[in-house]
Motif scaffolding. Structure first.
Motif, mmCIF file in Angstrom:
data_model
loop_
_atom_site.group_PDB
_atom_site.id
_atom_site.type_symbol
_atom_site.label_atom_id
_atom_site.label_comp_id
_atom_site.label_asym_id
_atom_site.label_seq_id
_atom_site.Cartn_x
_atom_site.Cartn_y
_atom_site.Cartn_z
ATOM 1 N N TYR A 1 0.803 -1.220 0.000
ATOM 2 C CA TYR A 1 0.000 0.000 0.000
ATOM 3 C C TYR A 1 0.840 1.276 0.000
ATOM 4 O O TYR A 1 0.299 2.378 0.035
ATOM 5 N N GLY A 2 2.161 1.126 -0.014
ATOM 6 C CA GLY A 2 3.045 2.259 -0.244
ATOM 7 C C GLY A 2 3.146 3.280 0.859
ATOM 8 O O GLY A 2 3.343 4.472 0.589
ATOM 9 N N ASP A 3 3.027 2.848 2.132
ATOM 10 C CA ASP A 3 3.179 3.788 3.250
ATOM 11 C C ASP A 3 4.665 3.955 3.539
ATOM 12 O O ASP A 3 5.222 3.304 4.417
ATOM 13 N N PRO B 1 11.624 0.123 -1.596
ATOM 14 C CA PRO B 1 11.412 -0.194 -0.176
ATOM 15 C C PRO B 1 12.667 -0.603 0.580
ATOM 16 O O PRO B 1 12.819 -0.239 1.753
ATOM 17 N N VAL B 2 13.560 -1.351 -0.040
ATOM 18 C CA VAL B 2 14.777 -1.761 0.670
ATOM 19 C C VAL B 2 15.696 -0.562 0.877
ATOM 20 O O VAL B 2 16.243 -0.359 1.957
ATOM 21 N N TYR B 3 15.843 0.256 -0.141
ATOM 22 C CA TYR B 3 16.662 1.466 -0.009
ATOM 23 C C TYR B 3 16.120 2.375 1.091
ATOM 24 O O TYR B 3 16.878 2.863 1.943
ATOM 25 N N GLU B 4 14.825 2.613 1.105
ATOM 26 C CA GLU B 4 14.217 3.497 2.105
ATOM 27 C C GLU B 4 14.387 2.933 3.516
ATOM 28 O O GLU B 4 14.552 3.684 4.481
ATOM 29 N N LEU B 5 14.359 1.608 3.644
ATOM 30 C CA LEU B 5 14.469 0.962 4.949
ATOM 31 C C LEU B 5 15.823 1.231 5.596
ATOM 32 O O LEU B 5 15.931 1.355 6.825
ATOM 33 N N LEU C 1 9.365 -0.345 -8.934
ATOM 34 C CA LEU C 1 9.726 1.033 -8.619
ATOM 35 C C LEU C 1 8.706 2.004 -9.192
ATOM 36 O O LEU C 1 8.296 2.963 -8.536
ATOM 37 N N GLN C 2 8.254 1.722 -10.377
ATOM 38 C CA GLN C 2 7.256 2.582 -11.007
ATOM 39 C C GLN C 2 5.907 2.484 -10.291
ATOM 40 O O GLN C 2 5.227 3.491 -10.077
ATOM 41 N N ALA C 3 5.536 1.276 -9.880
ATOM 42 C CA ALA C 3 4.242 1.072 -9.225
ATOM 43 C C ALA C 3 4.204 1.707 -7.840
ATOM 44 O O ALA C 3 3.193 2.306 -7.454
#
Length: 226
Positions: A95-97, A137-141, A130-132
Motif C-alpha cells: 500500500y506504499g506507506d 522499499p529496501v533502499y528506504e528501509l 519502482l514505477q508502481a
C-alpha cells in the motif's frame, strides 16, 4: 513522538544512565505494544548460517546453497517473520506507506553499530515495482543508517516473489546485473548486502553470486526479517 504503526504515544526521554554516560539517544518509532508483537531472533536456537528460527542446526536451505555455490552462508536477521511483520510489509510495500520505513530504525541502527563492513549495498527494486510504488522499499528501509552504494540492477521477473510458492522461488533465474561502479571497489573489501525479508535465500544468493563471480570473497547478508 507517536508510533508510526499504530499512532500511540512513545516516550523517547533519555534514561539517567544515558545522560551521565553522554550516550546519543537513538530515536524510537515503535511503541511498546507493537514491539511486544515482534519475535526477536537473537538468543533463539536458530540456524547458525541464516538465522532460520528454532531449527537447532544448519538448515537444508543453507546446505543446498553451500553445495550450489561452494560458500558458507553468512546471513543475519533481526525478527522472525510473523503476522505482525506480514502486516507491516503489507502496509509498507503493497500500500506504499513509505513513512513506515523508519519503524525499525532503532533496531537496525543498533545492529549497525555492532558490525562493520567496507561496502554496504542493497537489493534494488525492479523497474516495474519502482514505477508502481514510487519508491524503493529496501533502499528506504536502510538509507538513513548505512552509507549505501547501488551496485546492482534487477530485471523484472515473471511474477513477484510474494506470489511464488517455495519451489517457484528456488527455481527463479538470475535477475541481477552488476553496475559499472562495482569495478571500482577493491576485491579485498568486505561487502554487506541488505534485503527486507529472507525466505528461501534465493534472492540474496543471486546477488551474492554476482559479487562472488566478480572476485569478492568476504560477503555477508542482512535482512530485517527471516
Amino acid at each position: 513522538m507517536r508510533c508510526l504503526n499504530c499512532g500511540a504515544e512513545i516516550n523517547n526521554n533519555l534514561k539517567i544512565s544515558e545522560m551521565f554516560l553522554f550516550r546519543t539517544k537513538i530515536p524510537n518509532y515503535i511503541c511498546d505494544l507493537c514491539r511486544s508483537q515482534l519475535e526477536p531472533l537473537e538468543g533463539q536456537n536458530n540456524c547458525p548460517r541464516c538465522c532460520k528460527p528454532n531449527i537447532g542446526t544448519i538448515c537444508q536451505d543453507c546446505l543446498m546453497w553451500e553445495k550450489k555455490y561452494q560458500i558458507i552462508n553468512c546471513h543475519q536477521a533481526l525478527f522472525e517473520y510473523n503476522q505482525f511483520i506480514h502486516s507491516y510489509f503489507k502496509l509498507y510495500k503493497r500500500y506504499g506507506d513509505v513513512l513506515l520505513a523508519r519503524l525499525f530504525y532503532q533496531d537496525i541502527k543498533r545492529w549497525s553499530l555492532k558490525h562493520s563492513f567496507d561496502v554496504v549495498t542493497y537489493i534494488p527494486a525492479s523497474p516495474s515495482h519502482l514505477q508502481a510504488r514510487g519508491f524503493d522499499p529496501v533502499y528506504e528501509l536502510y538509507k538513513d543508517i548505512f552509507n549505501l552504494k547501488k551496485l546492482l540492477v534487477k530485471a523484472d521477473a515473471d511474477k513477484p516473489q510474494a506470489q511464488k510458492n517455495r519451489l517457484e522461488r528456488l527455481q527463479t533465474p538470475q535477475t541481477f546485473y552488476p553496475l559499472p561502479e562495482l569495478e571500482q571497489i577493491q576485491r579485498n573489501q568486505s561487502i554487506l548486502i541488505l534485503d527486507d525479508i529472507y525466505t528461501t535465500g534465493r534472492t540474496l544468493m543471486h546477488s551474492h553470486d554476482i559479487f562472488l563471480r566478480a572476485g569478492f570473497s568476504d560477503i555477508s547478508t542482512f535482512s530485517l526479517s527471516r
